[in-house]
Write a protein that holds these residues in place. Structure first.
Motif, PDB file in Angstrom:
ATOM      1  N   VAL A  86       0.841  -1.200   0.000  1.00 49.44           N
ATOM      2  CA  VAL A  86       0.000   0.000   0.000  1.00 49.44           C
ATOM      3  C   VAL A  86       0.879   1.254   0.000  1.00 49.44           C
ATOM      4  O   VAL A  86       1.523   1.586   0.988  1.00 49.44           O
ATOM      5  CB  VAL A  86      -0.972  -0.001   1.193  1.00 49.44           C
ATOM      6  N   LYS A 119       0.022   4.491  -0.799  1.00 47.58           N
ATOM      7  CA  LYS A 119      -0.650   5.796  -0.723  1.00 47.58           C
ATOM      8  C   LYS A 119       0.214   6.814   0.016  1.00 47.58           C
ATOM      9  O   LYS A 119       0.860   6.458   1.005  1.00 47.58           O
ATOM     10  CB  LYS A 119      -2.011   5.648  -0.032  1.00 47.58           C
ATOM     11  N   ILE A 158      -7.998   0.340  -3.265  1.00 43.90           N
ATOM     12  CA  ILE A 158      -8.396  -0.293  -2.004  1.00 43.90           C
ATOM     13  C   ILE A 158      -9.302   0.577  -1.139  1.00 43.90           C
ATOM     14  O   ILE A 158      -9.876   0.112  -0.175  1.00 43.90           O
ATOM     15  CB  ILE A 158      -7.152  -0.704  -1.175  1.00 43.90           C
ATOM     16  N   MET A 196     -12.140  -4.621   6.619  1.00 38.49           N
ATOM     17  CA  MET A 196     -11.191  -3.963   7.532  1.00 38.49           C
ATOM     18  C   MET A 196     -11.681  -4.153   8.956  1.00 38.49           C
ATOM     19  O   MET A 196     -12.828  -3.815   9.275  1.00 38.49           O
ATOM     20  CB  MET A 196     -11.140  -2.467   7.241  1.00 38.49           C
ATOM     21  N   MET A 222      -3.729  -5.741   7.613  1.00 39.46           N
ATOM     22  CA  MET A 222      -2.924  -4.558   7.324  1.00 39.46           C
ATOM     23  C   MET A 222      -1.661  -4.640   8.198  1.00 39.46           C
ATOM     24  O   MET A 222      -1.403  -5.670   8.802  1.00 39.46           O
ATOM     25  CB  MET A 222      -3.727  -3.283   7.607  1.00 39.46           C
ATOM     26  N   SER A 223      -0.889  -3.567   8.262  1.00 44.47           N
ATOM     27  CA  SER A 223       0.386  -3.622   8.998  1.00 44.47           C
ATOM     28  C   SER A 223       0.220  -4.180  10.412  1.00 44.47           C
ATOM     29  O   SER A 223       1.006  -5.008  10.855  1.00 44.47           O
ATOM     30  CB  SER A 223       1.008  -2.228   9.082  1.00 44.47           C
ATOM     31  N   ARG A 225      -2.983  -6.271   2.778  1.00 41.85           N
ATOM     32  CA  ARG A 225      -2.728  -4.915   2.272  1.00 41.85           C
ATOM     33  C   ARG A 225      -1.848  -4.197   3.296  1.00 41.85           C
ATOM     34  O   ARG A 225      -2.326  -3.755   4.325  1.00 41.85           O
ATOM     35  CB  ARG A 225      -4.053  -4.169   2.090  1.00 41.85           C
ATOM     36  N   ILE A 226      -0.547  -4.124   2.993  1.00 39.74           N
ATOM     37  CA  ILE A 226       0.391  -3.606   3.988  1.00 39.74           C
ATOM     38  C   ILE A 226       1.047  -2.318   3.497  1.00 39.74           C
ATOM     39  O   ILE A 226       1.640  -2.286   2.413  1.00 39.74           O
ATOM     40  CB  ILE A 226       1.457  -4.672   4.323  1.00 39.74           C
ATOM     41  N   GLY A 227       0.910  -1.261   4.302  1.00 39.98           N
ATOM     42  CA  GLY A 227       1.481   0.032   3.945  1.00 39.98           C
ATOM     43  C   GLY A 227       2.639   0.419   4.839  1.00 39.98           C
ATOM     44  O   GLY A 227       3.811   0.245   4.497  1.00 39.98           O
ATOM     45  N   SER A 228       2.316   0.957   6.009  1.00 37.19           N
ATOM     46  CA  SER A 228       3.330   1.577   6.857  1.00 37.19           C
ATOM     47  C   SER A 228       4.463   0.646   7.256  1.00 37.19           C
ATOM     48  O   SER A 228       5.610   1.088   7.393  1.00 37.19           O
ATOM     49  CB  SER A 228       2.669   2.202   8.099  1.00 37.19           C
ATOM     50  N   ARG A 257       3.123   7.163   7.617  1.00 37.97           N
ATOM     51  CA  ARG A 257       2.614   8.169   6.682  1.00 37.97           C
ATOM     52  C   ARG A 257       2.435   9.484   7.405  1.00 37.97           C
ATOM     53  O   ARG A 257       2.147   9.510   8.575  1.00 37.97           O
ATOM     54  CB  ARG A 257       1.272   7.722   6.097  1.00 37.97           C
TER      55      ARG A 257
HETATM   56  C1  LIG Z   1      -4.014   2.493   4.174  1.00 38.61           C
HETATM   57  C2  LIG Z   1      -4.732   1.215   3.982  1.00 38.61           C
HETATM   58  C3  LIG Z   1      -4.122  -0.020   4.247  1.00 38.61           C
HETATM   59  C4  LIG Z   1      -2.708  -0.154   4.788  1.00 38.61           C
HETATM   60  O1  LIG Z   1      -2.619   0.315   6.086  1.00 38.61           O
HETATM   61  P1  LIG Z   1      -1.269   0.148   6.936  1.00 38.61           P
HETATM   62  O2  LIG Z   1      -1.742   0.167   8.346  1.00 38.61           O
HETATM   63  O3  LIG Z   1      -0.398   1.285   6.580  1.00 38.61           O
HETATM   64  O4  LIG Z   1      -0.670  -1.158   6.582  1.00 38.61           O
HETATM   65  C5  LIG Z   1      -4.857  -1.169   4.006  1.00 38.61           C
HETATM   66  N1  LIG Z   1      -6.110  -1.122   3.527  1.00 38.61           N
HETATM   67  C6  LIG Z   1      -6.733   0.041   3.263  1.00 38.61           C
HETATM   68  C7  LIG Z   1      -8.121   0.027   2.736  1.00 38.61           C
HETATM   69  C8  LIG Z   1      -6.068   1.243   3.484  1.00 38.61           C
HETATM   70  O5  LIG Z   1      -6.697   2.404   3.200  1.00 38.61           O
END
Ligand SMILES: *Cc1c(COP(=O)(O)O)cnc(C)c1O
Length: 217
Positions: free
Chosen positions: A19, A21, A63, A150, A192-193, A208-211, A217
């Motif tokens: 992820v 963003k 997403i 989520m 997620m993270s 779905r892994i971002g941070s 962020r």
């Molecule tokens: C931002 C986001 C993520 C990732 O979140 P992190 O906590 O940074 O891993 C996953 N799914 C959705 C829908 C998001 O908006």
């Protein structure tokens, strides 16, 4: 961090959506150079801009909550839309996919969290009613590949676990009652993270892994 997560996911055959963003294209390119090909974004304009600038074999996943009037901007290239939360949105995706002579992969987003602010279908019954309606039968340019959800943002792991279990149960229910002969219906996008390991234990096929990958962020 990418290598560590990739190794963990390999064991359970879980797909990683990185992820990206708010992160610059240089950070995405760096991760692409290490082999990552699937990236997730939650804002349409940012997604379209990054698509223009980055290698064309990236699979872009939308997403975040998607407004119908913005579907047209990503319909030419988006690889999967995780956040399909209404029949009207799906109709619009189908229409724009048809204009682009494509089939767009979609996930049905379920509301599993306690928070009122999160979008999504409320029940399997509601989804089945739509899937069995004539308007859905005519949609030839979308492919429903599974479900997404989520969990509540909380430290209570038992609560998060039970929400993931619920999403998995919704998936199984839909699989049996509607998608039994459809091998494309196979994805459970959850984790997620902060909760991806829990999600994998509960049957996630796509995290779905971002941070954790890109930093805060
Ligand atoms: C931002 C986001 C993520 C990732 O979140 P992190 O906590 O940074 O891993 C996953 N799914 C959705 C829908 C998001 O908006």
């Amino acid at each position: 961090m990418l290598e560590k997560i990739q190794k963990e996911l390999l064991k359970t055959k879980t797909t990683l959506v990185a992820v990206s963003k708010t992160k610059p294209t240089s950070s995405i390119q760096a991760m692409y150079d290490k082999g990552q090909r699937i990236f997730g974004e939650n804002r349409v304009q940012e997604l379209a801009e990054k698509y223009e600038k980055l290698p064309k074999d990236i699979q872009w996943h939308a997403i975040g909550h998607l407004q119908r009037n913005k579907v047209k901007f990503i319909a030419p290239f988006v690889s999967m839309i995780h956040s399909v939360d209404s029949s009207r949105l799906l109709e619009e995706i189908n229409k724009r996919a048809m204009e682009n002579k494509r089939v767009i992969n979609c996930l049905l987003q379920f509301h599993i969290a306690e928070e009122a602010s999160k979008f999504g279908w409320q029940s399997v019954e509601e989804v089945l009613e739509f899937l069995n309606s004539p308007s859905f039968t005519k949609m030839n340019n979308i492919q429903i590949q599974g479900v997404m959800g989520m969990a509540t943002f909380t430290n209570d792991t038992e609560q998060v676990r039970s929400e993931f279990k619920r999403l998995k149960a919704y998936f199984e229910d839909l699989k049996i009652s509607y998608f039994a002969d459809n091998h494309e219906f196979k994805e459970i996008s959850m984790g997620m993270s902060g909760d991806y390991q829990l999600a994998i234990e509960e049957g996630s096929t796509m995290v779905r892994i971002g941070s954790l990958l890109f930093g805060k962020r």
